[in-house]
Design an enzyme around this catalytic site. Structure first.
Site, PDB file in Angstrom:
ATOM      1  CD  GLN A  72      -7.587 -33.703 -37.298  1.00 60.40           C
ATOM      2  OE1 GLN A  72      -6.970 -32.662 -37.577  1.00 60.40           O
ATOM      3  NE2 GLN A  72      -7.225 -34.610 -36.451  1.00 60.40           N
ATOM      4  CG  HIS A 117      -6.497 -29.315 -34.251  1.00 65.66           C
ATOM      5  ND1 HIS A 117      -5.009 -29.331 -34.111  1.00 65.66           N
ATOM      6  CD2 HIS A 117      -6.416 -30.457 -35.069  1.00 65.66           C
ATOM      7  CE1 HIS A 117      -4.523 -30.263 -34.255  1.00 65.66           C
ATOM      8  NE2 HIS A 117      -5.515 -31.156 -35.005  1.00 65.66           N
ATOM      9  CD  GLU A 148      -3.435 -28.843 -41.671  1.00 73.31           C
ATOM     10  OE1 GLU A 148      -2.166 -29.087 -40.939  1.00 73.31           O
ATOM     11  OE2 GLU A 148      -4.270 -28.238 -41.278  1.00 73.31           O
ATOM     12  CG  HIS A 149      -5.130 -32.943 -41.682  1.00 77.26           C
ATOM     13  ND1 HIS A 149      -5.529 -31.441 -40.911  1.00 77.26           N
ATOM     14  CD2 HIS A 149      -3.671 -33.276 -41.368  1.00 77.26           C
ATOM     15  CE1 HIS A 149      -4.500 -31.370 -40.205  1.00 77.26           C
ATOM     16  NE2 HIS A 149      -3.556 -32.381 -40.450  1.00 77.26           N
ATOM     17  CG  ASP A 197      -2.571 -34.590 -36.536  1.00 70.10           C
ATOM     18  OD1 ASP A 197      -2.032 -34.207 -37.395  1.00 70.10           O
ATOM     19  OD2 ASP A 197      -3.651 -34.443 -36.078  1.00 70.10           O
ATOM     20  CG  HIS A 221      24.590 -10.740 -69.976  1.00 68.82           C
ATOM     21  ND1 HIS A 221      24.378  -9.711 -69.135  1.00 68.82           N
ATOM     22  CD2 HIS A 221      24.204 -11.832 -69.136  1.00 68.82           C
ATOM     23  CE1 HIS A 221      24.049 -10.020 -68.114  1.00 68.82           C
ATOM     24  NE2 HIS A 221      23.789 -11.333 -67.739  1.00 68.82           N
TER      25      HIS A 221
END
Length: 435
Positions: A249, A252, A319-320, A353, A412
């Site tokens: 990871q 990335h 995120e993960h 992924d 109203h």
């Protein structure tokens, strides 16, 4: 709460937001004013590409022909899985109606947005999976028009595998534009495209900022920062697998945080010993990204027990999130803040992924504390409707008139009064508000 940081990040995953904002704002304004011509100008400047912006059927066919059959089968496999999961998600949404009070019926209806703009990065890496994830879910949702957009490479165009993926997943048009100019073209309806109602897909900081600026004018999946991943591991975890997953990871990008949270000091030490060698063994570009991410953004945290580990994970809202611990059901029940969860050694973030079927467009930078990732639901508008008999509207009209007058909204109240007067002319009603 006791947390022992064996490794502490020296940087946080933040860009120079003000500089990026001004740059992106200028580009968007100029493209909106200048239309197709200005978008092409930016394409020549940033993409260094002067081919067709909207790929022709012949160009799509030619690009697809360049994709090896084995890779085509893998892309089709991933597409089938994403489609199957998206269809399952869509099945959880249904049109409903209920009788609120006798004679007053209210309902819910799920309507797909008309036009979706799906961005698939193509800079450092050709994100074939992003084309699969974004286009497939939009197609399953029922969007009438789907534009797939990806940066072209000088003299080459969009990576053939991205073209193939977008095509088989259901893109109506494939747009060869990168970055802000691509996002702008989809938003403003350039080159004959319909104006996008929603923009989805990952991208660099300029793409993310463009989506941030345009949000409200169009819908977006989320405002995303650098990808991040956290692993929860206890003494039963395999240090080599933990270390490999962290490195996988970190590649990335230079600013992609990875975190290890454990209650086993020996495991933490062993993982820290293994990571540098695994990074050194990567290809050059991957190695540079992973080295910088590990050096500047990674953290290794030792907690006293699994409850503290879970609390730490929820604070980070990754995120993960990977769990390599005993009693996976306990973790599934306990954890609350994550974009996507990977339970056990037998699965990994890399699976999600690329090919599992769950979506890899996920909330970053702690956003998992309040939102989930891209799904078929993101393309759907949940709208409501109501109808009533005259008798069914009676009690509602009385309550509406009194509440409206209490709020000081006489107009109203009169919308309710006039109906009561018409439908029940022989009855008297107390429609005053009691302070």
């Amino acid at each position: 709460m006791a947390r022992d940081y064996l490794k502490k990040a020296t940087l946080t995953a933040k860009s120079d937001a003000s500089e990026v904002h001004e740059t992106v704002k200028t580009i968007l304004s100029e493209i909106e004013a200048g239309g197709d011509a200005k978008a092409l100008e930016y394409a020549a400047k940033f993409d260094k590409y002067e081919g067709n912006v909207i790929l022709t059927p012949e160009e799509i066919e030619a690009a697809c022909a360049l994709v090896p059959d084995k890779l085509k089968r893998d892309i089709q496999f991933a597409h089938d899985n994403v489609k199957r999961f998206a269809e399952t998600q869509k099945a959880t949404m249904s049109d409903v109606e209920t009788e609120i009070v006798p004679g007053m019926i209210a309902g819910q209806k799920a309507i797909p947005v008309d036009a979706a703009g799906c961005y698939a990065p193509g800079g450092r890496y050709s994100h074939v999976a992003s084309a699969i994830m974004t286009v497939t879910t939009a197609k399953v949702a029922g969007c009438r028009h789907i534009t797939a957009c990806s940066p072209p490479r000088p003299g080459v165009g969009i990576a053939p595998a991205i073209v193939y993926a977008a095509h088989i997943c259901g893109a109506d048009k494939i747009l060869a534009l990168g970055g802000v100019q691509g996002v702008a073209a989809m938003t403003f309806g350039l080159f004959g495209l319909p104006k996008a109602n929603i923009l989805v897909g990952p991208g660099n900081q300029f793409v993310a900022e463009a989506k941030r600026i345009l949000f409200g004018r169009v819908g977006i999946d989320m405002i995303a920062g650098p990808t991040d991943s956290l692993i929860l591991a206890d003494e039963t975890a395999d240090p080599m697998i933990v270390a490999t997953d962290l490195v996988s990871q970190a590649e990335h990008g230079y600013n992609s945080p990875v975190w290890l949270v454990t209650d086993d000091h020996a495991l933490a030490e062993r993982v820290m010993e293994l990571v540098p060698g695994l990074i050194d063994d990567l290809p050059e570009l991957n190695r540079e990204n992973a080295f910088a991410a590990w050096r500047d953004y990674a953290e290794v945290i030792v907690c006293r027990n699994r409850e503290e580990m879970a609390a730490c994970s929820d604070d980070y809202a990754p995120e993960h999130l990977t769990v390599q611990c005993e009693d996976l059901d306990w973790w599934l029940d306990r954890l609350t803040c994550f974009g996507s969860l990977f339970l056990g050694e037998e699965t990994t973030v890399s699976y999600g992924d690329k090919a599992t079927g769950t979506n890899h467009v996920l909330p970053t930078s702690g956003a998992a504390s309040y939102t989930g990732g891209l799904s078929v639901h993101k393309y759907m508008k949940i709208v409501t409707w109501q109808r009533a008999t005259r008798e069914g509207s009676k009690a509602v009209a009385e309550a509406t008139a009194r509440i409206s007058r209490l709020e000081g909204m006489e107009g109203h109240a009169r919308a309710a009064d006039v109906r009561l007067a018409k439908y029940f002319p022989d009855e008297e009603f107390d429609l005053t508000a009691d302070a």
